[in-house]
Enzyme design. Structure first.
Site, PDB file in Angstrom:
ATOM      1  N   SER A 119       0.850  -1.199   0.000  1.00 27.32           N
ATOM      2  CA  SER A 119       0.000   0.000   0.000  1.00 27.32           C
ATOM      3  C   SER A 119       0.877   1.237   0.000  1.00 27.32           C
ATOM      4  O   SER A 119       2.043   1.188   0.401  1.00 27.32           O
ATOM      5  CB  SER A 119      -0.872   0.022   1.252  1.00 27.32           C
ATOM      6  OG  SER A 119      -0.086   0.320   2.387  1.00 27.32           O
ATOM      7  N   ASP A 120       0.317   2.366  -0.424  1.00 26.71           N
ATOM      8  CA  ASP A 120       1.013   3.622  -0.170  1.00 26.71           C
ATOM      9  C   ASP A 120       0.961   3.834   1.350  1.00 26.71           C
ATOM     10  O   ASP A 120       0.185   3.187   2.057  1.00 26.71           O
ATOM     11  CB  ASP A 120       0.363   4.781  -0.919  1.00 26.71           C
ATOM     12  CG  ASP A 120       1.372   5.914  -1.158  1.00 26.71           C
ATOM     13  OD1 ASP A 120       2.374   5.995  -0.414  1.00 26.71           O
ATOM     14  OD2 ASP A 120       1.164   6.721  -2.070  1.00 26.71           O
ATOM     15  N   CYS A 121       1.812   4.738   1.848  1.00 24.02           N
ATOM     16  CA  CYS A 121       1.991   4.760   3.294  1.00 24.02           C
ATOM     17  C   CYS A 121       0.773   5.331   3.996  1.00 24.02           C
ATOM     18  O   CYS A 121       0.456   6.511   3.851  1.00 24.02           O
ATOM     19  CB  CYS A 121       3.302   5.443   3.630  1.00 24.02           C
ATOM     20  SG  CYS A 121       4.637   4.448   2.931  1.00 24.02           S
TER      21      CYS A 121
END
Ligand SMILES: *[C@@H]1O[C@H](CO)[C@@H](O)[C@H](O)[C@H]1NC(C)=O
Ligand SMILES: *[C@@H]1O[C@H](CO)[C@@H](O)[C@H](O)[C@H]1NC(C)=O
Ligand SMILES: *[C@@H]1O[C@H](CO)[C@@H](O)[C@H](O)[C@H]1NC(C)=O
Ligand SMILES: *[C@@H]1O[C@H](CO)[C@@H](O)[C@H](O)[C@H]1NC(C)=O
Ligand SMILES: *[C@@H]1O[C@H](CO)[C@@H](O)[C@H](O)[C@H]1NC(C)=O
Ligand SMILES: *[C@@H]1O[C@H](CO)[C@@H](O)[C@H](O)[C@H]1NC(C)=O
Ligand SMILES: *[C@@H]1O[C@H](CO)[C@@H](O)[C@H](O)[C@H]1NC(C)=O
Ligand SMILES: *[C@@H]1O[C@H](CO)[C@@H](O)[C@H](O)[C@H]1NC(C)=O
Ligand SMILES: *[C@@H]1O[C@H](CO)[C@@H](O)[C@H](O)[C@H]1NC(C)=O
Length: 773
Positions: A317-319
C-alpha cells in the site's frame, strides 16, 4: 451511436487473447531484540547466527537452500502464530526471534539515487556520507536514451547493495514513481517519466531492469526464483495524479475514470512494468477509482496484477492507505478490521503503515478474512526476500563497499545524465553555443544561478557533492559576474533588480537561471497556474532589456511553464530547459551553453499555454476532449490546440535529415504476417556531432471517432557524427502497436488507412499503412 467504424476485434486476428474488458469494478537484520547476539550478519541463514540465538539452523526448513523458495516460505509461515504473522505485515516487520527471523524494514527509496526519505532502512553517517544523486526522472526521461536509463538503474543498485553490506540500506526499494502526467499542474511531475504511456512504461521497465537484474541470470525460467539485485516497485496504481489542488487531496479524492482511459493510459505502463520489467512489487495508491479505494479493489489487484499480468512479487500500500481508507474515504463505513480485511482479500500483501499489524489479528478472529489470506500475503513477501538474498546472502555483491559509492565513474555518469537531459527550446541566430573567443565575461543571474538542493528535487539522499551553475561556469570562464538578486523563486523581495541589471550591462553575455522549485510543485502541492512565480517574469524582462550581450534563459522546472513572453522576446536569444538535473546539474547547463556538449534532449511533456488551466479542472480525468463542457483534450495524443512547446520538442546545434532507406515504402498488411519493419536513415547534415531522437508515431484511420491524433509506438536515440549518416531499424507487431481501446474498453484493430509518422519536427515524413480485412 456509431463511434467506431469498420473495426475488427483483435481476438479475431491477433493470436493473443487481448480483447478483454478487465479492469474497472463497477461502483460497487536486525537481531537487536535478542540481547545475546553481538555479532552482526548480512544475511539470516547463517549457522553461527542461529547458534548465537540458541537455535540449530538445521531444524529450520526455511533456511534449507536445497528447497525451492516457495517451500521455504511455507515452512517459515507455518511456524508462526497468528499474532506473529500479522506482526510481519507492516513496513516495519517485527521479526520473530523465537525462530531466528529478524526484523526487516521494507521501506527504502531509490528514485534517482539511494535516498533516505521516509521511515526507511536507509541512512547516511560518517561511514557513508552520501550517494550519487542523478537527475530526477523527468530529466532522465528527456534523454530518450534507454541505455542511459538502464545504466543509471545499475549504478543506483550497486550503491544500494554496497550500503546494505555496511548496514545502511534495505533491499526493497519503492521506486520508480511512474504515473502518467495527465495534467500539467500535477506537483509530482518531477518524479515521473512524463505524459506518454508508452514512454512511461518503457522508462519504468528499463529502470527496473537496471535496479533488479543480476547479470548472468537473465535466462532464469522460473521467474518466482529469479535472483534480484534489489527489489524495485512500480507505483502508484492507479489513476493517481492529483495531490492537492485547491484543497482537493489525494487521500480523499474519488476519481471518475472510464474503462478506455484506464486501459489506454493509466494502467498500460504498469502492465509494461510487470511484463517487460518483471518488477517484483507494485504499490497501490491513496485515491478511490469509481468509488472503490485502489488498495481494496480486488479486480485491480488480485484479478489484474496478480492473475492477468502474473506479478512475481508483492503488492504494497502507499503509506497509510488503509488508514486513509478508513478515516478519509470512510469506505463502506468500515471498522478498521473491515478495512484490513477488504485490503487483504483484494490482494494487498504489505501495509506501509500499522493497520495490518494492529487490526489484522482481530480481522481474522472476527471472521472477516481467512488466516489463509494472511499466509498468502506472507509467502509473497518472503519469496521476494529470498530472491534478493536476505536469507542466503548474495555472494556476487558481497565485495561492494564504500569505494563503490560516489566513485568518480558514478560522478561522471551523473554529469553525462545531466547533459543528456538538457532540452534546447530556442536558439535564435544560432547564438548558442557561446563562442569562447568573443565571450570573456558572463553575467550569471536569477534565483537559480547558484542552486544546489533544488537540482535534486525530492526523494533524494545526501548527494556526493554538488556542482551548481555558478561552480560550473567559474570552472570554464574566468570572469563570471554573479548577481542572483532574488531571495527565492518569487523574486519578490521589494528591491529593484539593479545588481543583476548592472551585471547584464557589463558582461559579454547573460545567463539567467530561473524557474520553479519544490515550493511551487511538489508532492502534496499541485500548481494553480502555469506561470513563473512572483516577479520572475519582470525580473527576466528587465535583465534581458538591459543586457549588452546575448541573453540565455535557463528554466529549471518539471512541469511546463508558459514562457511565451520569453519565446517572443527578441532580446532572449536562447532558452534551455533542464528539468531538475541532479547533483551535477551545473555541468550539464554550462557544458551545453558553452558548447562542450551538443544538446539532444526532447520534452517529455506538452507545454500548454496559461489559459489551459482555466479550460478544464484538474479533477476531470478524461483524456479526450469533452465537447459538452468545452474541455480540451489532454496530452499530445488528444490536445489539438496551440502550445508553448509541443511534446517531443528539442533543438540541436546540428541539423538532422530523416529518410526511409527504402523510399516509397507502403505496407499492405497481409493477414499472414502482422510484423512490419523498416529502416530510417538519420543524416547529420550540420557541422557538429550530435544525437537525434527518432520518434515513430502511429496515427489511426481518421474515420474513427475519438481515436488519438497520434501516439508513440517506438523511439530510438542515435548518435551521428557531423557529415555522416546512420540507419536505425524499427519492427513492430500490428496487433500490439496498432491496438485501439474503444470507449467501453474493448481492444480493437481498425481497418483502413493508418499512418506511421517518423520524426517530430519539420523533417518528419509519413509511411502509409493500409490495412483491409
Ligand atoms: C534440505 O532439504 C533436502 C531436500 O528435501 C533434504 O534432503 C535435506 O535433508 C534437508 N536438509 C536439512 C538439513 O534438513
Ligand atoms: C554508520 O552506521 C553503520 C551501521 O549502523 C555503523 O556500522 C557505522 O559504524 C556507522 N558509522 C559511524 C561513523 O558512526
Ligand atoms: C541467455 O540467452 C541468450 C539467448 O539464448 C544468450 O545469448 C545469453 O548468453 C544467455 N545468457 C546467459 C547468462 O546464459
Ligand atoms: C553558492 O552556494 C553555495 C552552497 O549553498 C554557498 O556555499 C556559496 O557561498 C554560494 N556562492 C555565492 C557566491 O553566494
Ligand atoms: C533582495 O535579494 C537579494 C539577493 O538575495 C539581496 O541581495 C537583497 O538585499 C534583497 N533585498 C531586500 C530588500 O531584501
Ligand atoms: C514585485 O511585484 C510586486 C507586485 O506584485 C511589486 O509591488 C514589487 O515592487 C515587485 N518587486 C520588484 C523588485 O519588482
Ligand atoms: C480540434 O478539435 C476540435 C474538436 O474537438 C475541432 O473542432 C478542431 O477543428 C480541431 N482543430 C484542429 C486544428 O485540428
Ligand atoms: C514478416 O514481415 C517481417 C518484416 O517485414 C519480415 O522480417 C518477416 O520475415 C516476415 N515474416 C514472415 C513469416 O513472412
Ligand atoms: C546513451 O547513453 C549512454 C550512456 O551514457 C551513452 O554512452 C550513449 O552515447 C548515449 N547515446 C546517445 C545516442 O546519445
Amino acid at each position: 451511436m456509431a463511434r467506431l467504424h469498420s473495426v475488427l476485434f483483435l481476438s479475431v486476428l491477433c493470436y493473443v487473447a487481448t480483447a478483454k474488458k478487465i479492469l474497472l469494478s463497477t461502483p460497487r537484520m536486525d537481531d537487536s531484540q535478542s540481547s545475546h547476539v553481538t555479532q552482526t550478519y548480512t544475511y539470516v541463514c547463517h549457522p553461527s547466527r542461529f547458534n548465537g540465538l540458541g537455535l540449530n539452523m538445521e531444524y529450520f526448513g526455511y533456511c534449507n537452500k536445497s528447497l525451492p523458495f516457495e517451500v521455504r516460505a511455507k515452512d517459515l509461515v507455518d511456524r508462526l502464530s497468528l499474532t506473529e504473522k500479522v506482526g510481519q505485515l507492516g513496513d516495519q516487520a517485527n521479526g520473530v526471534p523465537r525462530i531466528g527471523l529478524p526484523k526487516y524494514y521494507w521501506w527504502s527509496e531509490a528514485l534517482h539515487g539511494v535516498s533516505d526519505f521516509g521511515d526507511t532502512a536507509t541512512f547516511f553517517n560518517a561511514t557513508i556520507p552520501g550517494a550519487t544523486s542523478f537527475p530526477t526522472p523527468i530529466s532522465m526521461v528527456s534523454s530518450f536514451n534507454v541505455t542511459l536509463w538502464k545504466t543509471i538503474g545499475q549504478v543506483v543498485s550497486t550503491e544500494a547493495r554496497a550500503m546494505n553490506n555496511l548496514g545502511q540500506a534495505g533491499l526493497t526499494y519503492w521506486s520508480p514513481n511512474m504515473n502518467v502526467v495527465r495534467d500539467p499542474r500535477w506537483g509530482r511531475a518531477l518524479e515521473t517519466p512524463g505524459e506518454d504511456p508508452f514512454v512511461v512504461g518503457t522508462y519504468a521497465s528499463t529502470y527496473v531492469r537496471g535496479l533488479q537484474d543480476v547479470e548472468g541470470t537473465e535466462n532464469t525460467t522460473d521467474l518466482n526464483s529469479r535472483p534480484l539485485k534489489v527489489a524495485a516497485c512500480c507505483k502508484h496504481y492507479a489513476a493517481y495524479d492529483v495531490d492537492n489542488w485547491f484543497g482537493i487531496k489525494r487521500e480523499g479524492i474519488d476519481v471518475s475514470v472510464r474503462e478506455q482511459d484506464m486501459l489506454e493510459t493509466f494502467v498500460k505502463p504498469f502492465e509494461m512494468c510487470i511484463n517487460d520489467g518483471d518488477v517484483s512489487s507494485v504499490m497501490c495508491s491513496y485515491n478511490r477509482i469509481n468509488g472503490i479505494p485502489a488498495c481494496a479493489d480486488r479486480r485491480l489487484l488480485l484479478d489484474t496484477i496478480r492473475k492477468e499480468w502474473n506479478l512475481h512479487g508483492y503488492i504494497v500500500s502507499d503509506c497509510d492507505s488503509i488508514e486513509v481508507m478508513y478515516k478519509n474515504h470512510k469506505w463502506l463505513n468500515d471498522t478498521p478490521e473491515a478495512a484490513v480485511a477488504q485490503a487483504l482479500k483484494a490482494g494487498l500483501d504489505l501495509d506501509c503503515g500499522a493497520y495490518y499489524t494492529k487490526y489484522g489479528g482481530n480481522a481474522v478472529v472476527q471472521g472477516k478474512v481467512r488466516e489463509a489470506d494472511v499466509d498468502k500475503a506472507l509467502k509473497n513477501l518472503y519469496v521476494v526476500l529470498m530472491r534478493v538474498g536476505f536469507f542466503d546472502g548474495s555472494p556476487q555483491f558481497e565485495s561492494l563497499g564504500t569505494a563503490d559509492i560516489c566513485s568518480e565513474g558514478h560522478r561522471n555518469l551523473a554529469i553525462e545524465a545531466a547533459r543528456q537531459g538538457m532540452v534546447l527550446l530556442k536558439n535564435d541566430d544560432a547564438v548558442l553555443p557561446l563562442n569562447g573567443q568573443d565571450i570573456k565575461s558572463i553575467a550569471l543571474v536569477g534565483p537559480h544561478a547558484n542552486v544546489t538542493t533544488t537540482m535534486i528535487g525530492n526523494y533524494h539522499g545526501i548527494p556526493c557533492g554538488y556542482t551548481s551553475p555558478l561552480d560550473a561556469f567559474k570552472q570554464s570562464i574566468g570572469n563570471v559576474l554573479y548577481a542572483i538578486d532574488c531571495a527565492d523563486v518569487a523574486c519578490d523581495n521589494g528591491s529593484s533588480f539593479s545588481p543583476a541589471i548592472q551585471a547584464a550591462k557589463d558582461a559579454d553575455a547573460t545567463v539567467i537561471v530561473a524557474g520553479l522549485d519544490l515550493t511551487v510543485e511538489a508532492e502534496q502541492l499541485d500548481r494553480e497556474d502555469l506561470l513563473l512565480p512572483g516577479n520572475q517574469t519582470q525580473f527576466i524582462n528587465q535583465v534581458a532589456s538591459a543586457s549588452k550581450g546575448p541573453v540565455v534563459l535557463v528554466i529549471i522546472s518539471a512541469g511546463g511553464v508558459d514562457i511565451s513572453f520569453a519565446k517572443a522576446n527578441p532580446n532572449i536569444k536562447a532558452i534551455l530547459w533542464t528539468g531538475y538535473p541532479g547533483e551535477q546539474g551545473g555541468h550539464g547547463i554550462a557544458d551545453v551553453i558553452l558548447g562542450k556538449y551538443n544538446p539532444g534532449g526532447r520534452l517529455p511533456l506538452t507545454w500548454y499555454e496559461k489559459d489551459y488551466v482555466d479550460l478544464i479542472p484538474m479533477t476531470s480525468l478524461q483524456l479526450r476532449p469533452l465537447d459538452s463542457l468545452n474541455y480540451p483534450g489532454r496530452t499530445y495524443k488528444f490536445f489539438n490546440g496551440s502550445t508553448v512547446y509541443p511534446f517531443g520538442y528539442g533543438l540541436s546545434y546540428t541539423t538532422f535529415g530523416l529518410s526511409l532507406t527504402a523510399p516509397n515504402i507502403a505496407f499492405d498488411i497481409p493477414l499472414n504476417n502482422l510484423t512490419v519493419g523498416f529502416d530510417v536513415e538519420v543524416a547529420n547534415v550540420g557541422e557538429k556531432d550530435g544525437s537525434e531522437v527518432v520518434f515513430v508515431y502511429w496515427s489511426p484511420p481518421r474515420s474513427i471517432v475519438d481515436a488519438p491524433i497520434k501516439q508513440i509506438i517506438a523511439f530510438s536515440k542515435v548518435f551521428v557524427a557531423a557529415g555522416e549518416s546512420t540507419s536505425t531499424h524499427f519492427d513492430f507487431n500490428v496487433c500490439k502497436s496498432l491496438e485501439l481501446v474503444d470507449y467501453k474498453g474493448y481492444k480493437l484493430l481498425a481497418s483502413g488507412a493508418h499512418q506511421i509518422i517518423v520524426g517530430n519536427n519539420d523533417g518528419s515524413f509519413q509511411v502509409p499503412i493500409n490495412f483491409q480485412t
